[in-house]
Design a protein around this motif. Structure first.
Motif, PDB file in Angstrom:
ATOM      1  N   ILE A 310       7.270   7.675   6.605  1.00  0.00           N
ATOM      2  CA  ILE A 310       6.512   6.624   5.330  1.00  0.00           C
ATOM      3  C   ILE A 310       5.789   7.785   5.224  1.00  0.00           C
ATOM      4  CG2 ILE A 310       4.914   5.187   4.364  1.00  0.00           C
ATOM      5  CD1 ILE A 310       5.382   3.464   7.485  1.00  0.00           C
ATOM      6  N   ARG A 311       6.032   8.230   3.534  1.00  0.00           N
ATOM      7  CA  ARG A 311       5.089   8.691   3.601  1.00  0.00           C
ATOM      8  C   ARG A 311       3.426   9.421   3.557  1.00  0.00           C
ATOM      9  NH1 ARG A 311       3.392  10.321  -1.682  1.00  0.00           N
ATOM     10  NH2 ARG A 311       3.786   8.535  -2.462  1.00  0.00           N
ATOM     11  N   THR A 312       2.881  10.436   4.159  1.00  0.00           N
ATOM     12  CA  THR A 312       1.333  10.215   4.311  1.00  0.00           C
ATOM     13  C   THR A 312       0.787  11.439   3.908  1.00  0.00           C
ATOM     14  OG1 THR A 312       2.225  11.820   6.309  1.00  0.00           O
ATOM     15  CG2 THR A 312       1.689   9.730   6.914  1.00  0.00           C
ATOM     16  N   ILE A 317      -1.828   6.502   5.861  1.00  0.00           N
ATOM     17  CA  ILE A 317       0.057   6.309   5.568  1.00  0.00           C
ATOM     18  C   ILE A 317      -0.831   5.647   3.648  1.00  0.00           C
ATOM     19  CG2 ILE A 317       1.606   4.201   4.734  1.00  0.00           C
ATOM     20  CD1 ILE A 317       1.203   4.116   7.819  1.00  0.00           C
ATOM     21  N   VAL A 318      -0.100   6.708   2.538  1.00  0.00           N
ATOM     22  CA  VAL A 318       0.435   6.174   1.363  1.00  0.00           C
ATOM     23  C   VAL A 318       0.690   4.341   1.146  1.00  0.00           C
ATOM     24  CG1 VAL A 318       0.273   6.982  -1.305  1.00  0.00           C
ATOM     25  CG2 VAL A 318       0.544   8.306   1.457  1.00  0.00           C
ATOM     26  N   LEU A 322       3.753   3.094   1.894  1.00  0.00           N
ATOM     27  CA  LEU A 322       4.627   1.822   2.606  1.00  0.00           C
ATOM     28  C   LEU A 322       4.727   0.371   1.463  1.00  0.00           C
ATOM     29  CD1 LEU A 322       4.079   0.221   5.097  1.00  0.00           C
ATOM     30  CD2 LEU A 322       2.326  -0.013   5.067  1.00  0.00           C
ATOM     31  N   ASP A 323       4.485   0.326   0.008  1.00  0.00           N
ATOM     32  CA  ASP A 323       5.120  -0.528  -0.596  1.00  0.00           C
ATOM     33  C   ASP A 323       6.440  -0.501  -1.296  1.00  0.00           C
ATOM     34  OD1 ASP A 323       3.930  -3.103  -2.384  1.00  0.00           O
ATOM     35  OD2 ASP A 323       5.080  -1.671  -3.469  1.00  0.00           O
ATOM     36  N   HIS A 324       7.209   0.165  -1.287  1.00  0.00           N
ATOM     37  CA  HIS A 324       8.376   1.487  -1.357  1.00  0.00           C
ATOM     38  C   HIS A 324       9.701   0.797  -0.459  1.00  0.00           C
ATOM     39  CE1 HIS A 324      11.721   2.711  -3.975  1.00  0.00           C
ATOM     40  NE2 HIS A 324      11.765   4.138  -2.833  1.00  0.00           N
ATOM     41  N   LEU A 325       8.728   1.564   0.406  1.00  0.00           N
ATOM     42  CA  LEU A 325       9.666   1.331   2.030  1.00  0.00           C
ATOM     43  C   LEU A 325       9.573  -0.413   2.755  1.00  0.00           C
ATOM     44  CD1 LEU A 325       9.374   3.901   4.752  1.00  0.00           C
ATOM     45  CD2 LEU A 325       9.463   1.535   4.873  1.00  0.00           C
ATOM     46  N   ILE A 351     -11.776   1.791   3.480  1.00  0.00           N
ATOM     47  CA  ILE A 351     -10.941   1.926   2.190  1.00  0.00           C
ATOM     48  C   ILE A 351      -9.309   1.703   2.237  1.00  0.00           C
ATOM     49  CG2 ILE A 351     -10.511   2.053  -0.352  1.00  0.00           C
ATOM     50  CD1 ILE A 351     -13.753   2.802  -0.062  1.00  0.00           C
ATOM     51  N   ARG A 352      -8.661   2.776   3.256  1.00  0.00           N
ATOM     52  CA  ARG A 352      -7.407   2.452   2.777  1.00  0.00           C
ATOM     53  C   ARG A 352      -6.926   1.606   3.608  1.00  0.00           C
ATOM     54  NH1 ARG A 352      -3.731   7.553   2.932  1.00  0.00           N
ATOM     55  NH2 ARG A 352      -4.931   7.015   0.992  1.00  0.00           N
TER      56      ARG A 352
END
Length: 563
Positions: A310-312, A317-318, A322-325, A351-352
């Motif tokens: 997962i891209r960070t 985590i972005v 995460l939604d796309h994965l 917030i993240r």
């Protein structure tokens, strides 16, 4: 001192291989488990969605009892259609990279007897017989291996000649040198093993307290063992008194927990391994951060699952990634960390975390939240965590006594739905019968002191990190290091494409650190070095000075050749 900017991860998401047609019915059975007919995540068709009133599973507001997948009302016994790894004899038809082979050999010349060629021959023989290098593997050329090991070609030739004479290697013109041995079971995961350096070297790799000297007076005698009332002392799920105490500890922080939702394990790594094995199988996608705890890759690789990165960014985590994965890959489980991240030291903002919780709830995800380092956040443990924020996703929490108390206790735990806890117990019984009762009794005595111990450890580590950063900025100004927000690890960026060669050279100077490649999927080349400073200051100071000497040798010109 400069700060490092993370290189953006590629947008392409690794795809899991399509299952063979013959495996279809078995895979479908594993996905549905014993929950009856349903979709691929095991949810009942026609409604039955979790927590329709929006209350959180496992919180003080709602327990997991009515959860459609993990609840007690789930009909039928726990499914026994668990993935079984292939036990056939492994045989490789490929080659091993010289840097990879050098990493597998470790500190092969440290503390050994004989010439360098004899020491190298012994290390290669041990790697072949233990299964680290399997039958049929083609070795690198002698010149390439000599360069990776920083020895002369003559040393490599002599060592290989010895193994050829023993029949462990076969060399043919144009085909190279190939391993020929009575095959042993292949060793798949070696990343955690690389944290443990040779005896006598300064260890700045393993991230655990250096000793138990900071603990309060605790003891276990025969009377305490008898008072525990555990008879033969075999408790696969853990000492009942410790399970009850850990359940009460979670409940005090707003997560209503019963003792049957606790499994006491031999450390957090053991808990993570049990959970991944319980929730995924061979070929299944397991979502991990693009830079993550090295042990999760060992677990996933040993299972035959697929680590999907997962891209960070600097905040973790972005959410969009995460939604796309979760939408495209539909991983069986997601592994994340709460508290300071290992190895980067970053801490996601509140917030993240809320954004991530919304994504996880939207996909009804199953999450392993590793809190082994959470108490070592310099500003104090960050709450709420995903286990508090998620209302639909199932979040299984992992904890440990190792980072705050002492790694030698080997006591950790997992908290999750009772049926999942029971499943992990059956998986555990394939390997061992339970955590040491004396260690659990010591942990039970330490539990009331954990907040005080954590506060003391945070202060000591913050001071050690600051001093280390100052010394590194003075001695190694070419390196870029972002100050961590907790823990004991510095994640240094070197001005090289891959730090693996430098790590081996540092070992020659008597200091052991970990290369960044052990923390990324596929062990891709990585410019980082992981440095643990949870050691007495003279130990850390001398280790950093040796790192400087190694860097000077690496950047001075041609590689150093020992013989």
């Amino acid at each position: 001192m400069s700060t490092t900017t993370r290189r953006p991860a590629p947008d392409r998401i690794l795809r899991r291989p399509a299952p063979a047609a013959a495996a279809g019915p078995r895979r479908a059975a594993r996905r549905s488990g014993s929950a009856g007919a349903g979709d691929r995540r095991g949810r009942p068709r026609g409604g039955g969605r979790a927590a329709p009133d929006g209350r959180r599973w496992g919180s003080a507001e709602r327990t997991w009892d009515d959860h459609p997948l993990f609840g007690r009302a789930r009909p039928g016994p726990i499914g026994q259609d668990w993935p079984v790894s292939d036990q056939s004899t492994p045989r490789s038809t490929g080659s091993v990279d010289p840097d990879r082979l050098a990493a597998l050999l470790g500190a092969w010349s440290a503390g050994a007897h004989g010439t360098l060629a004899q020491q190298l021959g012994v290390a290669l023989r041990d790697a072949i017989r233990s299964g680290l290098v399997v039958d049929g593997t083609r070795l690198p050329s002698e010149r390439a291996l000599a360069s990776a090991l920083a020895v002369s070609r003559a040393t490599v030739t002599t060592a290989l000649d010895e193994l050829r004479a023993d029949g462990l290697l076969v060399s043919r013109q144009g085909s190279g040198t190939v391993v020929r041995s009575r095959p042993a079971g292949a060793i798949v995961g070696t990343r955690i093993a690389e944290h443990f350096g040779p005896t006598g070297a300064i260890d700045l790799a393993a991230g655990n307290p250096p000793d138990a000297g900071h603990l309060p007076p605790i003891q276990v005698d025969v009377a305490a063992l008898l008072a525990a009332g555990e008879g033969p002392g075999v408790q696969p799920l853990g000492l009942p008194a410790l399970r009850a105490a850990l359940a009460a500890h979670h409940s005090e922080h707003g997560r209503l927990t019963d003792a049957d939702q606790i499994h006491v394990t031999s450390g957090a790594h053991h808990a993570i391994s049990l959970l991944v094995t319980a929730l995924a199988g061979a070929g299944d996608p397991v979502a991990v951060e693009d830079t993550a705890y090295p042990g999760i890759f060992d677990v996933v690789d040993a299972l035959g699952a697929v680590a999907v990165p997962i891209r960070t960014d600097h905040h973790g985590i972005v959410p969009d990634a995460l939604d796309h994965l979760l939408r495209e890959e539909r991983p069986r489980v997601l592994y994340v960390q709460s508290g300071p991240h290992n190895p980067t030291g970053r801490l996601p903002s509140p917030i993240r975390l809320r954004e991530l919780a919304e994504v996880l709830d939207r996909h009804d995800a199953t999450v392993i939240e590793d809190g082994a380092l959470a108490e070592l956040t310099f500003a104090g443990r960050q709450r709420p965590e995903l286990a508090d924020l998620c209302r639909r996703a199932v979040v299984v929490s992992v904890g440990s006594f190792s980072k705050v108390a002492w790694g030698g206790l080997r006591v950790g735990w997992l908290r999750g739905p009772a049926p999942l806890v029971e499943r992990t117990m059956y998986l555990r019984l394939n390997h061992d019968l339970g955590t040491s009762i004396p260690s659990q009794l010591l942990a039970l005595q330490l539990l009331p002191h954990m907040e005080e111990l954590a506060a003391r450890r945070r202060a000591e580590l913050a001071e050690r990190v600051d001093r280390s950063l100052e010394l590194l900025a003075e001695l190694l100004p070419e390196w870029s290091i972002r100050a961590p927000e907790g823990g004991s690890v510095l994640w240094a960026t070197l001005p090289v494409d891959d730090a693996a060669s430098y790590v081996r050279l540092a070992g020659r100077h008597g200091v052991h650190v970990a290369p960044g490649s052990i923390a990324v999927p596929g062990r891709a080349p990585d410019p980082h070095v992981r440095i643990c400073v949870d050691r007495p200051w003279p130990h850390v100071e001398e280790g950093i000075r040796r790192l400087r000497f190694a860097w000077r040798d690496l950047t001075a010109g041609p590689g150093v050749v020992l013989g």
